[in-house]
Design a protein around this motif. Sequence first.
Motif, PDB file in Angstrom:
ATOM      1  N   UNK B 106       8.534  -7.565  -5.261  1.00 37.65           N
ATOM      2  CA  UNK B 106       7.705  -6.546  -4.597  1.00 37.65           C
ATOM      3  C   UNK B 106       6.389  -6.261  -5.320  1.00 37.65           C
ATOM      4  N   UNK B 196       9.025  -0.550   0.834  1.00 34.27           N
ATOM      5  CA  UNK B 196       7.773  -0.961   0.197  1.00 34.27           C
ATOM      6  C   UNK B 196       7.999  -0.955  -1.318  1.00 34.27           C
ATOM      7  N   UNK B 197       7.137  -1.639  -2.094  1.00 30.25           N
ATOM      8  CA  UNK B 197       7.316  -1.663  -3.550  1.00 30.25           C
ATOM      9  C   UNK B 197       7.217  -0.253  -4.150  1.00 30.25           C
ATOM     10  N   UNK B 199       5.879   2.752  -5.964  1.00 31.21           N
ATOM     11  CA  UNK B 199       4.485   3.159  -6.186  1.00 31.21           C
ATOM     12  C   UNK B 199       3.590   2.934  -4.980  1.00 31.21           C
ATOM     13  N   UNK B 200       4.131   2.308  -3.947  1.00 28.04           N
ATOM     14  CA  UNK B 200       3.361   2.069  -2.725  1.00 28.04           C
ATOM     15  C   UNK B 200       3.867   2.995  -1.631  1.00 28.04           C
ATOM     16  N   UNK B 201       2.947   3.496  -0.800  1.00 23.31           N
ATOM     17  CA  UNK B 201       3.331   4.339   0.334  1.00 23.31           C
ATOM     18  C   UNK B 201       3.467   3.464   1.571  1.00 23.31           C
ATOM     19  N   UNK B 202       4.336   3.872   2.463  1.00 19.14           N
ATOM     20  CA  UNK B 202       4.453   3.153   3.740  1.00 19.14           C
ATOM     21  C   UNK B 202       3.093   3.200   4.438  1.00 19.14           C
ATOM     22  N   UNK B 203       2.561   2.040   4.855  1.00 19.77           N
ATOM     23  CA  UNK B 203       1.240   2.038   5.487  1.00 19.77           C
ATOM     24  C   UNK B 203       1.239   2.849   6.778  1.00 19.77           C
ATOM     25  N   UNK B 227       8.546  -0.615   7.939  1.00 17.78           N
ATOM     26  CA  UNK B 227       8.753  -0.375   6.513  1.00 17.78           C
ATOM     27  C   UNK B 227       9.486   0.932   6.264  1.00 17.78           C
TER      28      UNK B 227
END
Lengths: 336, 380
Positions: B106, B196-197, B199-203, B227
């Motif tokens: 990820x 999602x990885x 530290x990443x927010x769902x787009x 996601x």
Amino acid sequence: MYHKEKSIQIKSSASALYNNLSVLRIAPRSLTYFTVVHANVVNMVSASWDGLNFSHRQLQSKEGNIAASSSLIMQASWCVLPSRELLVLTSQKGIQMYESDGSIMVYWHALDIPETPTAQAVFARGIAAVRENYICVGVSSGSVLVFDVPSKGSNIMLSEVLEEHRESITDMASECSGSLECIADLVTADDSGILCVWKSGEDFQLLNKIPGFDVCCSSVKLWKGTVVAGYGTGQIRLYEAVTGIVQAEVNAHARWIYSLDIAPFSGLLLSGAEDSLVRVWHLTLTPETNSAEIEHLYSECVTDTQICGAKFCDGDGYAFAVTGYDLSEIIRYTQA
Amino acid sequence: MSSRTLPLLFINLGGEMLYILDQRLRAQNIPTDKAKKVMNDIITTMFNKKFLEELFKPQELYSKKALRTVFDRLAHASIMRLNQASMDKLYDLMTMAFKYQVLLCPRPKDMLLVSFNHMDAIKDFVRDAPSILNQVDETYRQLIEIYTPLSGGEFQLIRQTLLIFFQDMHIRVSIFLKDKVQNSNGRFVLPTSGPVPHGTQVPGLIRIFNCSGEEVKRQQFPNGGSYSSALREGSFEMFGERVIKLGTNMYSVSRPVETHMSGTAKNSAQHTKVNTAPNPLAKEELNLLARLMGGLDVQNSPNADSGFRVNLFATDEEEEEALISRPEELSYEVINIQATKDQQANAELARIMGEFTEEREPSQSPSDKGEDLLAMMDGL
């Protein structure tokens, strides 16, 4: 909004490198040039606008006097100055500048390579043409090299080294609107996400340092005084360049962003990421209130492809092109 | 590019090799004591102190051929023997498995968790052998010390270096095809769903701010996938839940190492143009290889009673067939070296490789070790 066109085949597949596609439009000859990096080779294609003729050229990373080398290329990008166009290659060994058709190498700058490899990798990455006569290139140490380029000939000089970044430079961009009213000329980005905003001149002047959040900024653009930055978290942020005030924050992609591009005439923004998506956005700036807005227009999934390069093919954003890791073609999309 | 890539490449490929060998040793009903010996010998060799000292020095990646040479030696560090077709297949499976893991992890930093999954499994293989376990733990500590301070950007550079190493390899692997994570053209499937990885927010969200930093507008957009939010972060300590599954053992009794593997897709021939030009770095590379291999201590030479052969194919006939039908672009050709000219420079490697050769072909005169080396590499 966009539909897929016939792809352009390239001689070898694209490597997973940031901003791994450069596009140059040669209007008088109705041609578009593309470059894509594959390990130690640059694939160059010139395509006629009628879609009938393609010619290919491969540039090896021949480094100055070293006859042959397997040094890997990090980026290839065309630099458009008012007087001339150059193709700039950055590698583990140094910086090469070619005439725009790739025929003649006009300049070579070697990086300081330690005798034995160190933990800190050595390479150059991040390329931008600034104003009348400057080409700036980033280095893994965080330095930004400023080259003064004469209107013709090979008398290119390293005129200044900018030392504001502590981490490896990832990307840089000059103001792309062509407007002379903008104060900021250049923005540089690094692995820690720090953005430096510069005014060019005989001595480059640091206008602002926008803090990062320890998240790599892999691609950056500057349009009408607004910095557009793409990050490893898949976010896109808009900052007012001179003040560093954040204007917008977009949860744009599910994976690391690899490439951003702006169509300066229309304010369209293109983003491509490892999540296999390319997205087109529309930017609106209101100078009176110093505010910027961003709106999502279009998304395209390039199935099973980690995108490494995405560029508009013209200033209006009528067409764009995409490359992906392990893919031996340049995929093109045109507005319907 | 990144000079920190080789240890991760070696440990993860080694981990995949051990998974496959473990499964094949069971499938071929090799007696438990012999199977145990093979696993222990290979792990001991892999985590040899001198070898790892060389491995962890900052350096460029070797060519595929050079690394294949290292793994050839490692696979033969015990009483088990593999013939060429099986070794080719073993290496194909290892490399495609790790390519998949590198491509799918990820975040670039999660490659360290993939490595820890391999390390955890290796520790489990040698849980009854405290001295080997100590060796593995030592490497574990080194990995943590060197890699945990690296930034996301540095990990991305390592990942990009690995992806260049694996570029244009599209070998189809049955277990991946069956799981529908690989397409028939050899490309891996990239999901547009799931968490999602970290530290990443769902787009899908746009936030607009005014000049005093207040949020003035929120807009949603369709993200084109399905996601979900990130899972908690895996543990980067010596013990703990890694959360991500990449790098764990995908083979089991019910999911054996498939003995049938498809060749490359026809259209891949265009990408696999073999560079036949002599590589001026070969000599430099050989020196590096010599230093590395110097640490690969092979303790056991098999004798007629204890040695045995492991086959990665269902039958010997299938194995022979695979050797003959292997596409040329996939052959791990010899390293193109002028062994005779560079004899002095390569004396050390020649010596090491000479020892290696003697296991198979005794009675070589010591004067032409350089040629032996070339011949032996030809034989690989």
